[in-house]
Design a protein around this motif. Structure first.
Motif, mmCIF file in Angstrom:
data_model
loop_
_atom_site.group_PDB
_atom_site.id
_atom_site.type_symbol
_atom_site.label_atom_id
_atom_site.label_comp_id
_atom_site.label_asym_id
_atom_site.label_seq_id
_atom_site.Cartn_x
_atom_site.Cartn_y
_atom_site.Cartn_z
ATOM 1 N N HIS A 120 -10.277 14.358 -1.372
ATOM 2 C CA HIS A 120 -10.387 14.155 -2.808
ATOM 3 C C HIS A 120 -10.749 15.455 -3.499
ATOM 4 O O HIS A 120 -10.786 15.530 -4.717
ATOM 5 C CB HIS A 120 -11.514 13.144 -3.104
ATOM 6 N N GLU A 156 -10.487 12.526 4.986
ATOM 7 C CA GLU A 156 -11.674 13.010 4.262
ATOM 8 C C GLU A 156 -12.735 13.571 5.203
ATOM 9 O O GLU A 156 -13.878 13.106 5.201
ATOM 10 C CB GLU A 156 -12.251 11.879 3.410
ATOM 11 N N LYS A 207 -3.520 6.675 0.726
ATOM 12 C CA LYS A 207 -3.638 7.896 1.535
ATOM 13 C C LYS A 207 -4.006 7.570 2.983
ATOM 14 O O LYS A 207 -3.361 8.038 3.933
ATOM 15 C CB LYS A 207 -4.702 8.829 0.943
ATOM 16 N N SER A 208 -5.060 6.769 3.132
ATOM 17 C CA SER A 208 -5.509 6.438 4.490
ATOM 18 C C SER A 208 -4.435 5.659 5.226
ATOM 19 O O SER A 208 -4.193 5.878 6.413
ATOM 20 C CB SER A 208 -6.798 5.623 4.444
ATOM 21 N N THR A 209 -3.809 4.751 4.501
ATOM 22 C CA THR A 209 -2.755 3.947 5.117
ATOM 23 C C THR A 209 -1.658 4.860 5.668
ATOM 24 O O THR A 209 -1.190 4.691 6.803
ATOM 25 C CB THR A 209 -2.169 2.982 4.077
ATOM 26 N N PRO A 241 -5.495 9.324 -6.073
ATOM 27 C CA PRO A 241 -6.589 8.451 -6.485
ATOM 28 C C PRO A 241 -6.967 7.466 -5.379
ATOM 29 O O PRO A 241 -6.165 7.195 -4.482
ATOM 30 C CB PRO A 241 -6.029 7.701 -7.695
ATOM 31 N N ALA A 290 0.844 -1.190 0.000
ATOM 32 C CA ALA A 290 0.000 0.000 0.000
ATOM 33 C C ALA A 290 0.881 1.243 0.000
ATOM 34 O O ALA A 290 0.513 2.276 -0.542
ATOM 35 C CB ALA A 290 -0.919 -0.002 1.211
HETATM 36 N N1 ATP Z 1 -6.187 -4.065 6.042
HETATM 37 C C1 ATP Z 1 -5.901 -4.187 4.739
HETATM 38 N N2 ATP Z 1 -5.670 -5.392 4.214
HETATM 39 C C2 ATP Z 1 -5.358 -5.539 2.917
HETATM 40 N N3 ATP Z 1 -5.268 -4.520 2.081
HETATM 41 C C3 ATP Z 1 -5.500 -3.283 2.525
HETATM 42 C C4 ATP Z 1 -5.827 -3.056 3.886
HETATM 43 N N4 ATP Z 1 -5.995 -1.715 4.068
HETATM 44 C C5 ATP Z 1 -5.779 -1.153 2.852
HETATM 45 N N5 ATP Z 1 -5.475 -2.085 1.946
HETATM 46 C C6 ATP Z 1 -5.125 -1.829 0.561
HETATM 47 O O1 ATP Z 1 -4.113 -0.865 0.510
HETATM 48 C C7 ATP Z 1 -4.328 0.017 -0.549
HETATM 49 C C8 ATP Z 1 -4.382 1.457 -0.057
HETATM 50 O O2 ATP Z 1 -5.535 1.623 0.745
HETATM 51 P P1 ATP Z 1 -5.926 3.016 1.368
HETATM 52 O O3 ATP Z 1 -7.117 2.778 2.219
HETATM 53 O O4 ATP Z 1 -4.744 3.585 2.025
HETATM 54 O O5 ATP Z 1 -6.329 3.834 0.096
HETATM 55 P P2 ATP Z 1 -6.848 5.339 -0.012
HETATM 56 O O6 ATP Z 1 -5.866 6.061 -0.819
HETATM 57 O O7 ATP Z 1 -7.172 5.852 1.325
HETATM 58 O O8 ATP Z 1 -8.174 5.130 -0.840
HETATM 59 P P3 ATP Z 1 -9.555 5.949 -0.712
HETATM 60 O O9 ATP Z 1 -9.323 7.249 -1.366
HETATM 61 O O10 ATP Z 1 -10.508 5.100 -1.469
HETATM 62 O O11 ATP Z 1 -9.884 6.051 0.726
HETATM 63 C C9 ATP Z 1 -5.607 -0.388 -1.229
HETATM 64 O O12 ATP Z 1 -5.285 -1.162 -2.356
HETATM 65 C C10 ATP Z 1 -6.290 -1.255 -0.191
HETATM 66 O O13 ATP Z 1 -7.034 -2.244 -0.830
#
Ligand code: ATP
Ligand code: MG
Lengths: 387, 230
Positions: free
Chosen positions: B203, B171, B48-50, B43, B24
């Motif tokens: 976003h 968000e 981002k959340s991670t 995107p 991630a």
């Molecule tokens: N606990 C988890 N187990 C497996 N994969 C995960 C987990 N948490 C996140 N992912 C994967 O890590 C990647 C990044 O996730 P993340 O939630 O950080 O995205 P994001 O940028 O916040 O997306 P969004 O804008 O939709 O919130 C994604 O492909 C997601 O599927």
């Protein structure tokens, strides 16, 4: 904000689930308490009856089983197996203070079974310290008349001057005993020779109650009686022990069944809390994001479980005691208790009560362990992923 | 050069293991200055959340380090980390921030409790905080009785409860109508003016414009880093 407040709010969120889970614990505990209470009451009643027998030794025919021994206490009908000649022999044994024969028969009075006990009037009066509530006592050792126990008198509205029919023979009621609180209240008494002739068992009695002169000599006297006559002798203590062992087995079995109910209720708690952990996953994540430690989460769920034990225990004890008073008479309705003067009064002492609460609380806490562990094990991110 | 409050050093995050594993985040470096307002864009599903969760000690990186002030978050045990989250970090998420069975006030008191405040102090401070986000009159309502915007303001008040070093928001306006969004941005603006450090994922470009600096995350990497006025 503090832990109890948080837990309290959580507890009451799903009122239906809360009530049903609590109901399970309460009912399980109530059943347990009811049976425990009745068992203890029965136990106490038996001890009292043995005490009121007023004998140190009971002479019975050889080969009596426990049920017959119990009947000595309850006034149930018994076989007439000891010849009067043996009674005389026993009276002559050194160390015997009194030896009083009983002939336990049963008659139907207005279609209800009533024990008819053949006794020696004066010996009984001395032994049992009977007093009369109404009328008079027997004038003669073979007076064809009846003295009834207070409960019988009350049940059939009997008073001196009424008639009592035993096997077609009409006997006048001459007296009503003052309430004794023992099985004597539910029996009717007729001089021994009269009963023997009505039932055509001349020269026979059911058992003999013996008082010894010196309590330390009980065993020796018992042996001497058995040398003189072809009978079995049981001490009041042995009698008590054998009856309690029977009744005890029954009440232990009943309590075991009730304990299964309590256990099932504990599984109800596990189920409810696991569901709660599942439903609140997102909240558990929020709590962790806000700064909750795992220990706090664990404690919160354990406390929630503990409250089920606490409320369930209190409710259960209350319902159980109530149940013991209300249903006790029906639950214990068997040959033994029916013949007790009254249904055993339920009794529960403080220590037992405390143990009961401890059981409820302990089980609830154990039930809470797994759900609490599951809640504490969730990582914040895991927990937050479920919206 | 202002001092860095958060330093993310070469952080990777791999979810799952073996063939099913997916990165991630792959080698993210990022510094957040004290008192700055940073927006993270990118995107969906690109990390981002991670990143935000790892910055806030909600999750641990697979490798790399996160420093908050002089603390290395990945070195902290669970209890220390929880205390850090309680005292030094304030989180606001897109939705479902508040515990539904507690009132607005109690939700804030909760954070103060975790922060170590006695409950009488906590209550007084919670009332002040609610007042500061303009919701003093809603103190005893459950979240369900509040609008989305009001809920977010309560969440911000709760995030600020223990005077954290930094506010991390995922968000925060994602669920709000334009009026509520404007209200919340105004609130954040005044927090920023008072020197609070803010990191928010969004976003919405218009929302991101309010920040001093916008970071774009793509495929688990920082793709673009732009300071306003650049
Ligand atoms: N606990 C988890 N187990 C497996 N994969 C995960 C987990 N948490 C996140 N992912 C994967 O890590 C990647 C990044 O996730 P993340 O939630 O950080 O995205 P994001 O940028 O916040 O997306 P969004 O804008 O939709 O919130 C994604 O492909 C997601 O599927
Ligand atoms: Mg996201």
């Amino acid at each position: 904000m503090n832990l109890p407040k948080l837990v309290w709010r959580n507890l009451l969120r799903r009122k239906g689930r809360f009530i049903f889970t609590l109901g399970g614990v309460a009912i399980g505990m109530a059943a347990f308490v009811t049976l425990l209470t009745i068992g203890q009451g029965l136990n106490r009643e038996i001890r009292r009856q043995v005490q009121d027998l007023g004998a140190n030794l009971v002479v019975t025919p050889k080969g009596w089983c426990a049920y017959e021994q119990i009947s000595v206490l309850t006034g149930e009908q018994l076989p007439e197996a000891i010849p009067m000649s043996d009674v005389d022999k026993i009276r002559g044994v050194p160390g015997v203070k009194t030896a009083v024969p009983y002939l336990n028969e049963k008659t139907a009075f207005r279609n209800r079974p009533v024990p008819i006990i053949g006794v020696w009037p004066e010996a009984m009066r001395a032994l049992q310290k009977w007093e009369l509530a109404e009328g008079r006592f027997f004038n003669d050792v073979a007076e064809p008349a009846v003295v009834v126990g207070s409960a019988i008198a009350k049940q059939f509205q009997l008073k001196p001057g009424d008639e009592f029919t035993v096997r077609g023979k009409v006997l006048p009621i001459i007296g009503v005993l003052r309430e004794t609180g023992t099985k004597d209240d539910i029996a009717s008494f007729v001089p021994l020779p009269v009963v023997q002739s009505i039932y055509e068992v001349q020269g026979k009695v059911s058992f003999v109650a013996v008082q010894v002169e010196d309590l330390r000599q009980v065993d020796a006297v018992s042996l001497r009686i058995q040398e003189k006559a072809n009978v079995a002798v049981v001490s009041d203590k042995q009698l008590l022990a054998s009856i309690l062992s029977i009744v005890g087995t029954v009440s232990t079995a009943m309590q075991a069944v009730a304990a299964v109910g309590v256990l099932a209720a504990a599984f109800g708690i596990v189920n409810t809390l696991l569901t709660a952990v599942y439903e609140r996953r997102r909240e558990i994540g929020i709590l962790q994001a806000v700064g909750s430690t795992r220990q706090t989460l664990f404690a919160a769920f354990l406390l929630e479980s503990g409250l089920y034990g606490l409320f369930g225990g209190v409710l259960g004890v209350l319902i159980g005691l109530l149940g013991a008073y209300v249903f006790g008479p029906y639950l214990t309705d068997n040959a033994f208790t029916a013949s007790l003067r009254q249904s055993p009064v339920p009794s529960l002492d403080g220590a037992t009560l405390l143990w009961t609460f401890a059981l409820s609380e302990g089980l609830a806490l154990v039930a809470g362990l797994y759900p609490a562990y599951r809640a504490a094990k969730l990582t914040p991110v895991e927990a937050m992923r479920y919206a | 050069m202002p001092e860095a409050l958060i330093r993310v050093e070469n952080v990777t995050k791999v979810y799952g293991s073996g063939a099913a594993s997916a990165a991630a985040l792959s080698g993210v470096c990022l510094q957040v200055e004290r008192g700055s307002w940073l927006a993270i864009m990118g995107p969906s599903g690109h990390g981002k959340s991670t990143l935000l969760q790892i910055m806030g000690g909600l999750d641990r990186p697979t490798s790399g380090q996160v420093h908050l002030d002089d603390m290395e978050l990945s070195n902290l045990g669970p209890a220390k980390l929880a205390r850090t989250r309680a005292r030094a970090i304030g989180f606001v998420f897109q939705f479902f921030n508040l515990l539904p069975h507690l009132t607005a006030l109690e939700n804030i008191e909760l954070a103060l409790w975790f922060g170590g405040k006695r409950s009488d102090e906590g209550r007084a401070r919670a009332i002040t905080l609610l007042d500061s986000v303009g919701l003093a009159d809603k103190a005893h309502l459950p979240p369900g009785a509040l609008s989305g915007g009001q809920q977010q303001r309560v969440a911000v008040a709760r995030a600020l409860a223990n005077e954290p070093e930094i506010l991390l928001m995922d968000e925060p306006t994602g669920n709000l109508d334009s009026t509520s969004e404007a209200d919340l941005l105004k609130l954040l603006g005044s927090l920023h003016e008072h020197g609070r450090t803010i990191v928010m994922v969004t976003h919405n470009l218009a929302v991101a414009e309010h920040a001093q600096r916008v970071v774009h995350v793509k495929d688990g990497r920082i793709e673009r880093d732009r300071f306003s006025g650049d």
